[in-house]
Design an enzyme around this catalytic site. Structure first.
Site, mmCIF file in Angstrom:
data_model
loop_
_atom_site.group_PDB
_atom_site.id
_atom_site.type_symbol
_atom_site.label_atom_id
_atom_site.label_comp_id
_atom_site.label_asym_id
_atom_site.label_seq_id
_atom_site.Cartn_x
_atom_site.Cartn_y
_atom_site.Cartn_z
ATOM 1 N N CYS A 339 74.755 -18.974 -79.893
ATOM 2 C CA CYS A 339 75.025 -17.608 -79.444
ATOM 3 C C CYS A 339 75.122 -17.540 -77.918
ATOM 4 C CB CYS A 339 73.963 -16.662 -80.005
ATOM 5 S SG CYS A 339 74.497 -14.935 -80.039
ATOM 6 N N HIS A 436 73.350 -17.940 -85.733
ATOM 7 C CA HIS A 436 71.897 -18.053 -85.831
ATOM 8 C C HIS A 436 71.558 -18.589 -87.221
ATOM 9 C CE1 HIS A 436 71.020 -15.970 -82.099
ATOM 10 N NE2 HIS A 436 71.880 -15.023 -82.454
#
Length: 498
Positions: A339, A436
């Site tokens: 991310c 994630h």
């Protein structure tokens, strides 16, 4: 368990932050599920950088996702209608009903935001869940006795009053001062709220339990409330933590003879639970660090997510860690980004609309051939994916990010069912991804560990099965140290099951 019993909503509140409310709430969600009920968790307002995407593509605090998992149900945004995600020391992004509604300072949020509106939104979510689940298992936030914030409360005793919840006060005996904190917390409540306290749970006890027998009697005498349980500190049960407070208790240095995996510790690191499976592998020593020498000595480095990517990138540059990370990549040391960490590994990050702050553009680490433009729209969704060149959608993860990243080289890391893809794979030693939870998948973990140790053959746990086992262990631990008969009497509506 007599299923004709109608249980009250129950709530776990605290004498302070980090006393164990989230874990105890998760434990009771599992206990109630085991006993034949269909519980659901709820926390009206949470502050955390550790969040999760629901199946509907909405965002909630990770703790409520964990509690839903313990309850055996899918998580929903209604379980955490207000989420505050700190973007700096005094500002937070406000997420309402799973979607961001803007950034606010703490002063603005507490003094100028319409608290009744937020409370009504929270109760709307509560009533929706209460119509589908039984009982509601609620969690408070911080201390219940912050007198200066009482009239602004939308998550502690105001919720308890509105729902008529049987409320249990959780205290952390390990930090000391347990009598003062419990007595003060109870006695500072107005009488109508004090009456809602059904019992006290003493948490994180160390040593000989019999030494607190007298203490239990004293606490019951001075508060007029029963101590329903004294729960020992545990080390052998692994439940994902709500926030980064427990990071101080984790390792921060390499260990000889292990595969040393360094996670770079950003000031605004998000979703530190992305590495929980790696922590379960005996040959792996995973540690969080902002020390250059600890990064240099690592066998593998991971750049985690960030709530403020540009600020954290500038932090890396100002401390010299950026140069060390670039050198590591050039020398072929395995380096992966998730991310915000993935965005940092690119050539540039643009923020034309000031989503993160005043800096409109910054050069990245220039490790991956990608460019990121931050946008006001937040992407939140769960994903099934095929890893690298694989064909089967056997892996899972989730996206929570603001920004679009464009590749000018490399290959995708993950492929989705609709033919779209994610991430940038430079080579087997270096990639970045928005996903994630990518390291919760055995295929991914085995591959990255083999880049360090080609002969690696240790069985990697099935993480979903591992988590189920941990919830059951937590439930057993609580049952052994809480008077469950007394607990059920306290949460059962009068004249039922008598």
């Amino acid at each position: 368990m007599e299923m004709e019993k109608k249980l009250k909503p129950l709530m776990f509140v605290g004498t302070g932050s980090d006393v164990g409310k989230s874990i105890i709430t998760a434990g009771f969600c599992r206990i109630l599920k085991q006993d034949g009920y269909r519980p659901a968790p709820f926390k009206a307002q949470n502050m955390s950088l550790n969040s999760y995407a629901t199946p509907e593509g909405l965002e909630i605090g990770r703790a409520q996702a964990v509690q839903a998992e313990a309850a055996g149900i899918a998580c929903r945004s209604e379980m955490n209608p207000v989420l505050l995600k700190p973007t700096g020391d005094q500002h937070s992004q406000v997420v309402l009903n799973g979607r961001p509604i803007g950034n606010q300072s703490a002063k603005t949020y507490f003094l100028e935001t319409d608290r009744d509106y937020l409370f009504n939104q929270a109760m709307k979510a509560w009533h929706y869940l209460n119509g589908k689940y039984h009982p509601m298992v609620m969690e408070g936030a911080g201390s219940i006795s912050e007198l200066n914030l009482r009239d602004k409360d939308i998550t502690n005793m105001r919720i308890a009053r509105e729902t008529g919840a049987a409320t249990f006060l959780v205290a952390d005996i390990d930090r000391g001062g347990v009598f003062a904190s419990v007595y003060g917390s109870v006695m500072l409540l107005p009488p109508e709220e004090r009456d809602l306290i059904a019992g006290i749970i003493i948490n994180k006890f160390r040593g000989d339990m019999s030494l607190f027998d007298e203490g239990r009697k004293i606490m019951e005498e001075i508060t007029g409330k029963p101590v329903v349980g004294v729960i020992p500190y545990f080390h052998n049960i692994r439940i994902e933590d709500e926030d980064a407070v427990p990071l101080a208790l984790k390792r921060h240095h390499p260990v000889q003879g292990k595969i040393n995996v360094a996670v770079v510790l950003f000031p605004r690191m998000a979703n530190f639970t992305d590495f929980s499976l790696l922590e379960q592998i005996s040959r792996v020593n995973l540690y969080f660090t902002h020390d250059i020498s600890a990064i240099r000595e690592a066998d593998m480095v991971i750049l985690p997510g960030s709530k403020n990517t540009i600020d954290d990138l500038l932090y890396l540059k100002s401390t010299g860690m950026a140069d060390e990370l670039v050198k590591a990549a050039q020398n072929g040391k395995p380096l992966y980004g998730i991310c915000g960490g993935y965005q940092m590994m690119g050539t540039e990050i643009h923020d034309p609309d000031g989503v993160e702050g005043k800096v409109r553009s910054v050069k990245g680490l220039e490790i991956l051939p990608v460019t990121t433009t931050l946008t006001g729209e937040k992407i939140t969704r769960q994903r099934r994916f095929a890893y690298r060149e694989g064909k089967a959608l056997t892996n899972s993860g989730y996206e929570i990010h603001m920004g679009e990243t464009v590749l000018s080289g490399g290959k995708p890391v993950a492929w989705f069912e609709d033919g779209t893809h994610d991430g940038c794979l430079l080579n087997e030693h270096c990639w970045g991804s928005y996903l994630h939870g990518i390291f919760d998948n055995r295929e991914v973990v085995e591959q990255i560990l083999k880049t360090v140790s080609p002969g690696f053959s240790e069985p990697i746990p099935d993480y979903l099965a591992f988590k189920e086992e941990q919830y059951d262990k937590l439930a057993t631990h609580i049952r052994e140290h809480v008077d469950m008969d007394q607990f059920y009497r306290l949460i059962t509506h009068e004249n039922q099951g008598q």
